[in-house]
Design a protein around this motif. Structure first.
Motif, PDB file in Angstrom:
ATOM      1  N   ILE A  55       4.693  31.754 -54.690  1.00 48.15           N
ATOM      2  CA  ILE A  55       5.065  30.513 -55.406  1.00 48.15           C
ATOM      3  C   ILE A  55       3.717  30.075 -56.385  1.00 48.15           C
ATOM      4  CG2 ILE A  55       5.768  28.235 -54.974  1.00 48.15           C
ATOM      5  CD1 ILE A  55       7.136  29.201 -52.298  1.00 48.15           C
ATOM      6  N   ILE A  56       2.824  29.880 -55.709  1.00 46.47           N
ATOM      7  CA  ILE A  56       1.527  29.586 -56.428  1.00 46.47           C
ATOM      8  C   ILE A  56       1.613  30.620 -57.655  1.00 46.47           C
ATOM      9  CG2 ILE A  56      -0.844  28.907 -56.553  1.00 46.47           C
ATOM     10  CD1 ILE A  56      -0.361  28.205 -53.614  1.00 46.47           C
ATOM     11  N   PHE A  57       1.250  31.598 -57.630  1.00 49.32           N
ATOM     12  CA  PHE A  57       1.029  32.771 -58.612  1.00 49.32           C
ATOM     13  C   PHE A  57       2.183  32.420 -59.613  1.00 49.32           C
ATOM     14  CE2 PHE A  57      -1.485  35.632 -55.687  1.00 49.32           C
ATOM     15  CZ  PHE A  57      -2.453  34.866 -56.006  1.00 49.32           C
ATOM     16  N   SER A  58       3.332  32.476 -58.918  1.00 43.32           N
ATOM     17  CA  SER A  58       4.354  32.286 -60.152  1.00 43.32           C
ATOM     18  C   SER A  58       4.266  31.013 -60.930  1.00 43.32           C
ATOM     19  CB  SER A  58       5.754  32.337 -59.449  1.00 43.32           C
ATOM     20  OG  SER A  58       6.034  33.574 -58.657  1.00 43.32           O
ATOM     21  N   ARG A  59       3.947  29.858 -60.470  1.00 43.21           N
ATOM     22  CA  ARG A  59       3.981  28.725 -60.950  1.00 43.21           C
ATOM     23  C   ARG A  59       2.644  28.674 -62.287  1.00 43.21           C
ATOM     24  NH1 ARG A  59       6.246  25.017 -63.776  1.00 43.21           N
ATOM     25  NH2 ARG A  59       5.084  23.096 -64.055  1.00 43.21           N
ATOM     26  N   LYS A  66       2.568  34.258 -70.595  1.00 44.93           N
ATOM     27  CA  LYS A  66       2.135  35.858 -71.115  1.00 44.93           C
ATOM     28  C   LYS A  66       0.664  35.949 -70.563  1.00 44.93           C
ATOM     29  CE  LYS A  66       5.007  35.454 -75.103  1.00 44.93           C
ATOM     30  NZ  LYS A  66       5.326  35.531 -76.514  1.00 44.93           N
ATOM     31  N   ARG A  67       0.428  35.824 -69.392  1.00 42.29           N
ATOM     32  CA  ARG A  67      -1.071  36.000 -68.897  1.00 42.29           C
ATOM     33  C   ARG A  67      -0.803  36.809 -67.258  1.00 42.29           C
ATOM     34  NH1 ARG A  67      -2.006  34.965 -73.084  1.00 42.29           N
ATOM     35  NH2 ARG A  67      -3.512  33.713 -74.137  1.00 42.29           N
ATOM     36  N   PRO A 117       6.365  38.933 -56.417  1.00 41.74           N
ATOM     37  CA  PRO A 117       7.008  38.247 -57.730  1.00 41.74           C
ATOM     38  C   PRO A 117       6.728  38.519 -59.186  1.00 41.74           C
ATOM     39  CG  PRO A 117       6.458  36.770 -55.795  1.00 41.74           C
ATOM     40  CD  PRO A 117       5.664  38.029 -55.436  1.00 41.74           C
ATOM     41  N   LEU A 118       5.303  38.611 -59.320  1.00 43.63           N
ATOM     42  CA  LEU A 118       4.896  38.721 -60.587  1.00 43.63           C
ATOM     43  C   LEU A 118       5.215  40.281 -61.031  1.00 43.63           C
ATOM     44  CD1 LEU A 118       1.315  37.370 -60.593  1.00 43.63           C
ATOM     45  CD2 LEU A 118       3.521  36.204 -61.254  1.00 43.63           C
ATOM     46  N   PHE A 119       5.257  41.402 -60.301  1.00 38.69           N
ATOM     47  CA  PHE A 119       5.500  42.495 -60.520  1.00 38.69           C
ATOM     48  C   PHE A 119       7.054  42.716 -60.831  1.00 38.69           C
ATOM     49  CE2 PHE A 119       1.788  44.586 -58.833  1.00 38.69           C
ATOM     50  CZ  PHE A 119       1.580  45.415 -59.996  1.00 38.69           C
ATOM     51  N   TYR A 120       7.756  42.015 -60.227  1.00 42.31           N
ATOM     52  CA  TYR A 120       9.413  42.158 -60.457  1.00 42.31           C
ATOM     53  C   TYR A 120       9.332  41.462 -61.725  1.00 42.31           C
ATOM     54  CZ  TYR A 120      10.624  43.843 -55.942  1.00 42.31           C
ATOM     55  OH  TYR A 120      11.010  44.747 -54.790  1.00 42.31           O
TER      56      TYR A 120
END
Length: 204
Positions: A55-59, A66-67, A117-120
């Protein structure tokens, strides 16, 4: 299409091998007096922390648009460090204790799980305008195939479990290399939120 396969490998190799490694964790950490039940809790807390980190990474990925590639590289560098320390402790190359094993297992599991989540999201961005359900299903299939191949290796007589630690370290390092060479594009984001200064045309 090639970038999608590239990203699929970067996703499936570390995540698939981590899933298999976690299933044999009790055998690996038994030398530190950690029981099977405790090993199960290590996996539980790693997954729970990974959910929160996801959740934190996604935020952060939303805030710093774009990072995602940079985030994933940093995540897998840290995972590599955690599992190198874990493996050296298990091999008694460096002094190890239960506290260190707890820390490296939970921290490594948290960052690996948190990266999912970032990969998806990146896969859906890179494969746009393909359907998100199809893309998510494909990379999940890649993950399961990788895990199945690693499990087949365990049928080799007298192979033991030590190799699993080094396989995990290699998988994390491989993910760093693959993400470093990955050409990130944000086709879907550019459609949703047009950027007149850096517009890209999605593939047909």
């Amino acid at each position: 299409m090639l970038p999608f396969w590239h990203l699929g490998l970067a996703f499936s190799i570390p995540s698939g091998i981590y899933g298999v490694w976690a299933s044999t964790l009790d055998v690996t950490v038994n030398q530190f007096g950690i029981s099977q039940t405790e090993a199960g809790w290590l996996g539980f807390w790693g997954s729970t922390a990974g959910t929160l980190l996801g959740i934190i990474f996604s935020r952060f990925a939303d805030i710093f648009a774009k990072r995602m590639k940079l985030f994933l590289i940093c995540i897998y560098i840290s995972a590599t460090v955690f599992y190198v320390v874990f493996t050296l402790s298990c091999n008694q190359s460096i002094p190890g204790n239960k506290a260190l094993i707890y820390f490296t297992c939970i921290s490594g599991g948290a960052v690996v799980s948190g990266a999912l989540p970032l990969f998806y999201e990146m896969a859906c961005e890179r494969a746009y305008p393909a359907a998100e359900g199809v893309i998510s299903g494909c990379i999940t299939l890649f993950l399961n195939l990788t895990g199945s191949l690693v499990l087949l290796l365990s049928f080799i007589p007298n192979i033991g479990t030590t190799w699993m630690n080094w396989a995990l370290v290699s998988a994390m390092a491989c993910a760093v290399l693959l993400m470093t060479t990955f050409n990130e594009q944000y086709w879907r984001r550019d459609v949703d939120i047009p950027d007149k200064t850096n517009q890209q045309t999605p593939p047909p």
